[in-house]
Enzyme design. Sequence first.
Site, PDB file in Angstrom:
ATOM      1  N   HIS A 163       0.805  -1.059   0.043  1.00 18.54           N
ATOM      2  CA  HIS A 163       0.026   0.067  -0.251  1.00 18.54           C
ATOM      3  C   HIS A 163       0.856   1.275   0.015  1.00 18.54           C
ATOM      4  O   HIS A 163       0.365   2.450  -0.095  1.00 18.54           O
ATOM      5  CB  HIS A 163      -1.051  -0.112   1.110  1.00 18.54           C
ATOM      6  CG  HIS A 163      -2.063  -0.903   1.237  1.00 18.54           C
ATOM      7  ND1 HIS A 163      -2.941  -1.181   0.188  1.00 18.54           N
ATOM      8  CD2 HIS A 163      -2.268  -2.100   2.048  1.00 18.54           C
ATOM      9  CE1 HIS A 163      -3.706  -2.103   0.516  1.00 18.54           C
ATOM     10  NE2 HIS A 163      -3.366  -2.695   1.385  1.00 18.54           N
ATOM     11  N   HIS A 201      -6.307  -7.075  -0.438  1.00 13.25           N
ATOM     12  CA  HIS A 201      -6.414  -5.761  -1.061  1.00 13.25           C
ATOM     13  C   HIS A 201      -5.674  -5.432  -2.043  1.00 13.25           C
ATOM     14  O   HIS A 201      -4.633  -5.919  -2.228  1.00 13.25           O
ATOM     15  CB  HIS A 201      -5.770  -4.834   0.122  1.00 13.25           C
ATOM     16  CG  HIS A 201      -6.828  -5.411   1.718  1.00 13.25           C
ATOM     17  ND1 HIS A 201      -5.975  -6.167   2.622  1.00 13.25           N
ATOM     18  CD2 HIS A 201      -7.999  -5.021   2.287  1.00 13.25           C
ATOM     19  CE1 HIS A 201      -6.755  -6.195   3.473  1.00 13.25           C
ATOM     20  NE2 HIS A 201      -7.765  -5.592   3.367  1.00 13.25           N
ATOM     21  N   ASP A 288      -4.658 -12.796   3.388  1.00 10.10           N
ATOM     22  CA  ASP A 288      -5.609 -12.408   3.798  1.00 10.10           C
ATOM     23  C   ASP A 288      -6.890 -12.867   3.155  1.00 10.10           C
ATOM     24  O   ASP A 288      -8.030 -12.452   3.312  1.00 10.10           O
ATOM     25  CB  ASP A 288      -5.541 -10.847   4.244  1.00 10.10           C
ATOM     26  CG  ASP A 288      -4.681  -9.987   3.419  1.00 10.10           C
ATOM     27  OD1 ASP A 288      -4.631 -10.680   2.258  1.00 10.10           O
ATOM     28  OD2 ASP A 288      -4.612  -8.843   3.425  1.00 10.10           O
TER      29      ASP A 288
HETATM   30  C1  SP5 Z   1      -1.130  -5.097   3.963  1.00 18.06           C
HETATM   31  C2  SP5 Z   1      -2.546  -5.159   4.096  1.00 18.06           C
HETATM   32  O1  SP5 Z   1      -3.203  -6.102   4.146  1.00 18.06           O
HETATM   33  N1  SP5 Z   1      -3.148  -3.975   4.509  1.00 18.06           N
HETATM   34  C3  SP5 Z   1      -4.575  -3.998   4.758  1.00 18.06           C
HETATM   35  C4  SP5 Z   1      -5.072  -2.520   5.340  1.00 18.06           C
HETATM   36  C5  SP5 Z   1      -6.565  -2.908   5.678  1.00 18.06           C
HETATM   37  N2  SP5 Z   1      -7.055  -1.672   6.561  1.00 18.06           N
HETATM   38  C6  SP5 Z   1      -8.334  -1.208   6.599  1.00 18.06           C
HETATM   39  C7  SP5 Z   1      -9.026  -2.409   7.435  1.00 18.06           C
HETATM   40  C8  SP5 Z   1      -9.754  -2.117   8.325  1.00 18.06           C
HETATM   41  C9  SP5 Z   1     -10.027  -2.898   9.177  1.00 18.06           C
HETATM   42  N3  SP5 Z   1      -9.579  -2.881  10.631  1.00 18.06           N
HETATM   43  C10 SP5 Z   1     -10.320  -3.238  11.585  1.00 18.06           C
HETATM   44  C11 SP5 Z   1      -9.791  -3.526  12.823  1.00 18.06           C
HETATM   45  C12 SP5 Z   1     -10.695  -3.904  13.824  1.00 18.06           C
HETATM   46  N4  SP5 Z   1     -11.669  -4.841  13.780  1.00 18.06           N
HETATM   47 ZN    ZN Z   2      -4.122  -7.199   2.687  1.00 17.18          ZN
END
Ligand code: SP5
Ligand code: ZN
Length: 346
Positions: A163, A201, A288
């Site tokens: 990213h 992602h 993921d």
């Molecule tokens: C490298 C990578 O996989 N980055 C992913 C970044 C995603 N960020 C946004 C996702 C928001 C989810 N965060 C929630 C945590 C609490 N449950």
């Molecule tokens: Zn990711």
Amino acid sequence: MLIVYNEAHPRHQGSVEMFRGALVPSVEVPARVERVREELLRRGTGRFVAPGATDMALLSRVHDPRYLAFLRQAWNEWVALDPVNAGSDVLPSYWPIKAFRRDVEPQSFVARLGLYAFDAGTPLTAGSWDASREGANCAITAARQVLAGESAAFALTRPPGHHAGRDYFGGYCFLNNAALAAQALRDGGAQRVAILDIDYHHGNGTQTIFYDRSDVLFVSLHADPYTDYPYYIGYADEAGSGPGRGFNFNLPLPRGTDGPCWRQAFQAAATRIRAFRADALVVSLGVDTYERDPISGFRLTTADFSRIGGALAGLALPTVLVFEGGYAVEDIGVNTANVLDGFLQR
Ligand code: SP5
Ligand code: ZN
């Protein structure tokens, strides 16, 4: 397969990220990489080696030197605002939207932070620069080992990288490890380098770094940004610009995508990579896409990851694998090791 392991990774230790109006525990934790390391050692998969020294000239070809200087200094500037800040992660609160000025760099650190960060989900901590830089060294070392004749090498590192753009961080990423590996391969004599990004992602940073270039093909399988992070980029009509037109290939997939549907899209990606006649391959390896990932929506199984490894080896190219996302810590070791064993067994 060589495993280039980032020993400095635990120095990057974000505790929280902003999520729907609250600070929630970070999912991008040191245990992710430790579980993978333990599983690889348990299986005897790969041979662990240490990375080489930092190549600032190479880092500056992929990232803006001003951004690199910002990252290196960020923690100190944060603490200089107020010594109590040493107890909390750096997270931005202000951004210049379209109508605002981006050509001025305000003196205020929190204002400059918004020029370089694109989300409030990427905590920067005291050791983030050191961990990121050492991680970049791992990716670059993996690429150089492949140039020297290794058929494949895996950069086992965090924070992830795909990213991060030329001059911005976000998505838990600060330095773009995959882009650095690709540039190292180009600098070392590979004429054409393909990057295949299979993290859940979209790899917005990698795409933008190479968007106007025809020597590095970027192909990505990911959740449709219409419903998923990073939302504003990663659509199928993004094909590259100028000389890079035709050298960017996005394959957005719906939430709920399972192994068979994912493999169908993989075949389209593989066809594009074969047509490109790459000299080397960089894989942004996120796991993921797993059915039990806590922040994602695909349905790949532990067995699917073994098949992915075999399919990657089927491209029959010198390959640098770079670790990206994957947040189901319980199973991350098995899933990642399955990719590598699948690759080696083909
Ligand atoms: C490298 C990578 O996989 N980055 C992913 C970044 C995603 N960020 C946004 C996702 C928001 C989810 N965060 C929630 C945590 C609490 N449950
Ligand atoms: Zn990711």
